[in-house]
Design a protein around this motif. Structure first.
Motif, PDB file in Angstrom:
ATOM      1  N   UNK A 105       0.828  -1.201   0.000  1.00 50.01           N
ATOM      2  CA  UNK A 105       0.000   0.000   0.000  1.00 50.01           C
ATOM      3  C   UNK A 105       0.863   1.252   0.000  1.00 50.01           C
ATOM      4  N   UNK A 106       0.572   2.149  -0.957  1.00 49.50           N
ATOM      5  CA  UNK A 106       1.332   3.397  -1.045  1.00 49.50           C
ATOM      6  C   UNK A 106       0.954   4.313   0.111  1.00 49.50           C
ATOM      7  N   UNK A 107      -0.338   4.308   0.440  1.00 49.15           N
ATOM      8  CA  UNK A 107      -0.833   5.232   1.451  1.00 49.15           C
ATOM      9  C   UNK A 107      -1.115   4.495   2.746  1.00 49.15           C
ATOM     10  N   UNK A 108      -1.042   5.248   3.836  1.00 45.09           N
ATOM     11  CA  UNK A 108      -1.395   4.674   5.116  1.00 45.09           C
ATOM     12  C   UNK A 108      -2.895   4.398   5.136  1.00 45.09           C
ATOM     13  N   UNK A 109      -3.307   3.128   5.277  1.00 43.33           N
ATOM     14  CA  UNK A 109      -4.736   2.798   5.170  1.00 43.33           C
ATOM     15  C   UNK A 109      -5.606   3.564   6.159  1.00 43.33           C
ATOM     16  N   UNK A 110      -5.161   3.663   7.421  1.00 47.54           N
ATOM     17  CA  UNK A 110      -5.988   4.324   8.430  1.00 47.54           C
ATOM     18  C   UNK A 110      -6.237   5.777   8.044  1.00 47.54           C
ATOM     19  N   UNK A 111      -5.212   6.430   7.489  1.00 50.95           N
ATOM     20  CA  UNK A 111      -5.369   7.836   7.133  1.00 50.95           C
ATOM     21  C   UNK A 111      -6.286   8.007   5.921  1.00 50.95           C
ATOM     22  N   UNK A 112      -6.241   7.027   4.989  1.00 52.05           N
ATOM     23  CA  UNK A 112      -7.169   7.091   3.855  1.00 52.05           C
ATOM     24  C   UNK A 112      -8.600   6.991   4.370  1.00 52.05           C
ATOM     25  N   UNK A 113      -8.831   6.023   5.278  1.00 49.96           N
ATOM     26  CA  UNK A 113     -10.166   5.881   5.850  1.00 49.96           C
ATOM     27  C   UNK A 113     -10.614   7.168   6.524  1.00 49.96           C
ATOM     28  N   UNK A 114      -9.702   7.780   7.270  1.00 48.81           N
ATOM     29  CA  UNK A 114     -10.038   9.006   7.987  1.00 48.81           C
ATOM     30  C   UNK A 114     -10.354  10.139   7.020  1.00 48.81           C
ATOM     31  N   UNK A 115      -9.527  10.296   5.983  1.00 40.26           N
ATOM     32  CA  UNK A 115      -9.728  11.413   5.052  1.00 40.26           C
ATOM     33  C   UNK A 115     -11.007  11.218   4.239  1.00 40.26           C
ATOM     34  N   UNK A 116     -11.302   9.968   3.864  1.00 44.98           N
ATOM     35  CA  UNK A 116     -12.567   9.701   3.162  1.00 44.98           C
ATOM     36  C   UNK A 116     -13.736  10.185   4.013  1.00 44.98           C
ATOM     37  N   UNK A 117     -13.703   9.847   5.306  1.00 42.11           N
ATOM     38  CA  UNK A 117     -14.783  10.275   6.193  1.00 42.11           C
ATOM     39  C   UNK A 117     -14.795  11.789   6.350  1.00 42.11           C
ATOM     40  N   UNK A 118     -13.591  12.367   6.476  1.00 41.64           N
ATOM     41  CA  UNK A 118     -13.512  13.812   6.735  1.00 41.64           C
ATOM     42  C   UNK A 118     -14.086  14.605   5.566  1.00 41.64           C
ATOM     43  N   UNK A 119     -13.755  14.220   4.337  1.00 39.45           N
ATOM     44  CA  UNK A 119     -14.273  15.024   3.233  1.00 39.45           C
ATOM     45  C   UNK A 119     -15.685  14.610   2.843  1.00 39.45           C
ATOM     46  N   UNK A 120     -16.132  13.411   3.256  1.00 33.89           N
ATOM     47  CA  UNK A 120     -17.502  13.021   2.942  1.00 33.89           C
ATOM     48  C   UNK A 120     -18.487  13.573   3.958  1.00 33.89           C
ATOM     49  N   UNK A 121     -18.122  13.537   5.225  1.00 34.35           N
ATOM     50  CA  UNK A 121     -19.042  13.959   6.280  1.00 34.35           C
ATOM     51  C   UNK A 121     -18.379  14.999   7.175  1.00 34.35           C
ATOM     52  N   UNK A 122     -18.069  16.175   6.618  1.00 36.86           N
ATOM     53  CA  UNK A 122     -17.316  17.154   7.413  1.00 36.86           C
ATOM     54  C   UNK A 122     -18.032  17.562   8.696  1.00 36.86           C
ATOM     55  N   UNK A 123     -19.372  17.628   8.658  1.00 37.81           N
ATOM     56  CA  UNK A 123     -20.076  18.092   9.857  1.00 37.81           C
ATOM     57  C   UNK A 123     -19.937  17.082  10.991  1.00 37.81           C
ATOM     58  N   UNK A 124     -20.266  15.801  10.696  1.00 37.57           N
ATOM     59  CA  UNK A 124     -20.211  14.791  11.754  1.00 37.57           C
ATOM     60  C   UNK A 124     -18.782  14.577  12.249  1.00 37.57           C
ATOM     61  N   UNK A 125     -17.819  14.703  11.319  1.00 33.23           N
ATOM     62  CA  UNK A 125     -16.442  14.430  11.699  1.00 33.23           C
ATOM     63  C   UNK A 125     -15.868  15.525  12.588  1.00 33.23           C
TER      64      UNK A 125
END
Lengths: 370, 239
Positions: free
Chosen positions: A119-139
């Protein structure tokens, strides 16, 4: 006496991937306990949910890829990914968002690239960023830390909020976020950000109750302690030789230099080094996430460049970007740059000169083709 | 005579398979990705741009094929680009006149059809070497292949990201379509990632992956069939 012959390397590591992952989790326990103390049961529930989902996804994809499921799951890397993702999430995030984050982390960022080690990217951070840009309010719905909150949800309440959106007595997450003063709480980073957009100064902003006051004035209440405990765990990891000191130290130095330069330029607008160190996710990021052996730089010089640039971007994106925290973005950005960094920081091979590397390799290629 | 008919039929069939599946401009040639990824946030946007591209592609293929005898090889590219640009201008004006809201939504991506590599690619690779009828049919199937992917990606992103399908259909089909919008889920928590550009890349990658896996399965079936025929051939041929 039997003298066996074997090929190099003759000095083998006594530590398997499994042991390393377990030790990293062990080192993260003090920080986790601090988080649990300040943010309540939600932290633990998210942790359990994330680990179960990550391991489940990993098992599913491994089975689809016809790989040995139990053997690979035994390396504990999926558990660690779930753990690192969970400690970044707001404690009362709806359960399905956590699940989406874990699915992205394991299926897209890890297994689609080829699994652990590819994996090129850190998996946990990808998961976090997906959530952050998808659900900015809840995050950004962090609870006020223990002691500032008007209502602190019990275990049952936390479970109920995460899975249904309401506590047993019918409060929703916005009501839980009220502090004793009747104001919705923000994280320390958020509150300074808001204050500066409202034309207040940084020094005014850190007088608000979300900051500790006292000696380390810019140390967020609760957040500072959590960061300190992760720092402690990180130092233990360095002492145990699990992670290399270069990355975390250069992240912290990078943060400190960038923050100090900005702070000296205009102390009313830009936070100090301590403010950046002990708020948000810098300590977790520096010691537990940036040091991921797969996605970080591998050369000695490269690690320093990698870490320092992460530190630089954390402060720059926090200060000038659209999101309050920037650890995940910075780490992903530098993950992308790792091949380039590694290319330019190759160590000198003993007996070879560093000069004219390009010429040397061109010559070699010529010889090979001949 | 019937033999010629058959070969003509085969040619059309082959063109259809090439355009829609085997050589799909979006999934295999990966051409025209810029508009493909940029406008497919909803089904209707995808359909609008897909239809515009389809019409331009048929028109430019026909015209290029008609003038192919008179265009000197050295300046063929500028000539093709001018032909395509003329069609794009026509489409742009038509959309401005009849589907004004869609025209506003798609914005710069309508004039940018000129630079869509899929169109000039077909002009260069096919229309400049084949008869008018075949070129028109090639334009149709290639355009359809492109449109199908646009619509598929747009539909998926709209369902996941906004929870609706066919939202804004009245922008393309007029007032009768005002009630066509289907709502799958409602709420203030939409999955923003699917609407944002990364969602387009992820969706596109997953669609290509699905296509490749279908191809791999088909190939497996094909080789199985082939091995059977080969065995029989070995028995019957004299060595």
């Amino acid at each position: 006496m039997i003298l066996g012959t074997s090929s190099s390397p003759h000095h083998t590591a006594r530590r398997s991937t499994q042991i390393i992952m377990q030790l990293v989790m062990l080192a993260a326990i003090p920080g986790l306990l601090a988080q649990w103390y300040f943010f309540g049961w939600g932290v633990v529930i998210q942790l359990a949910l994330a680990i179960v989902t990550c391991v489940g996804c990993e098992a599913l994809v491994l089975a689809l890829r016809k790989k040995p499921v139990v053997f690979v799951l035994n390396d504990y890397s999926a558990v660690l990914t779930g753990w690192l993702l969970a400690i970044c999430l707001p404690p009362l995030l709806p359960w399905w968002m956590t699940v989406i984050g874990c699915v992205f982390a394991i299926v897209i960022a890890k297994q689609l690239y080829g699994g652990l080690g590819f994996n090129i990217f850190n998996p946990a951070m990808i998961g976090y960023v997906v959530l952050l840009i998808s659900f900015p309010a809840q995050m950004s719905q962090w609870l006020p830390v223990n002691g500032l909150a008007e209502l602190s949800p019990s275990l049952l309440d936390s479970l109920s909020v995460i899975f249904t959106g309401f506590t047993v007595s019918g409060h929703d997450i916005e009501q839980l976020r009220y502090t004793i003063d009747g104001v919705t709480s923000a994280t320390p980073l958020d509150s300074v950000r808001t204050a500066i957009t409202l034309n207040n100064t940084y020094s005014d902003a850190i007088n608000s109750p979300v900051f500790n006051g006292g000696l380390l004035a810019s140390w967020g209440a609760g957040w500072g302690w959590i960061s300190a405990f992760y720092l402690l765990g990180g130092i233990a990891l360095i002492m145990a030789n699990i992670i290399n000191w270069r990355i975390p130290v250069s992240v912290l130095v990078g943060v400190a230099i960038t923050a100090t330069v900005l702070n000296l330029l205009n102390g009313d607008l830009y936070g100090s080094a301590v403010y950046h160190w002990f708020n948000g996710a810098v300590m977790v990021g520096a010691f537990f996430i940036a040091t991921d052996p797969v996605s970080a730089s591998t050369t000695a010089k490269g690690k320093v460049v990698f870490g320092a640039l992460i530190g630089f971007w954390i402060v720059i994106i926090r200060t000038f970007g659209g999101y309050p925290d920037a650890v995940a973005f910075s780490i992903l950005f530098l993950n992308m740059s790792v091949p380039l960094i590694d290319y330019y920081t190759q160590p000198r091979t003993y007996g070879h000169s560093t000069k004219n590397r390009a010429e040397n390799s061109a010559e070699k290629r010529k010889k090979k083709s001949n | 005579m019937s033999n010629e008919d058959n070969s003509q039929k085969d040619m059309f069939k082959d063109l259809a398979i090439q355009g829609l599946w085997k050589n799909n401009p979006a999934l295999v040639q990966l051409l025209g990705l810029c508009p493909l990824l940029a406008v497919t946030s909803t089904f209707i946007n995808g359909l609008g741009l897909g239809l515009a591209t389809l019409i331009v592609l048929i028109g430019s293929n026909i015209t290029v094929s008609v003038v192919r005898q008179w265009v000197p090889n050295e300046i063929r590219i500028p000539v093709f680009v001018m032909i395509i640009a003329a069609y794009v201008t026509v489409i742009e004006l038509l959309m401005n006149a009849y589907t004004y809201n869609l025209y506003l939504t798609l914005g710069i991506f309508i004039p940018l059809i000129v630079t869509n590599c899929a169109i000039i690619g077909r002009a260069e690779a096919f229309a400049s070497k084949n008869s008018v009828l075949l070129s028109a049919f090639d334009g149709l199937t290639m355009g359809m292949g492109f449109t199908v992917v646009l619509v598929l990606l747009g539909g998926l992103r709209e369902i996941i990201g906004a929870g609706t399908l066919f939202a804004g259909a009245e922008r393309l089909f007029g007032d009768i379509a005002a009630g066509w919008s289907i709502t799958f889920y409602q709420g203030d928590t939409t999955f923003l990632l699917a609407i944002l550009p990364p969602g387009a890349f992820l969706g596109m990658g997953l669609i290509i992956a699905v296509k490749n896996s279908i191809d791999a399965k088909l190939e497996k079936v094909q080789t199985k069939k082939n091995t059977v025929t080969i065995q029989r051939a070995r028995v019957t041929t004299e060595v």
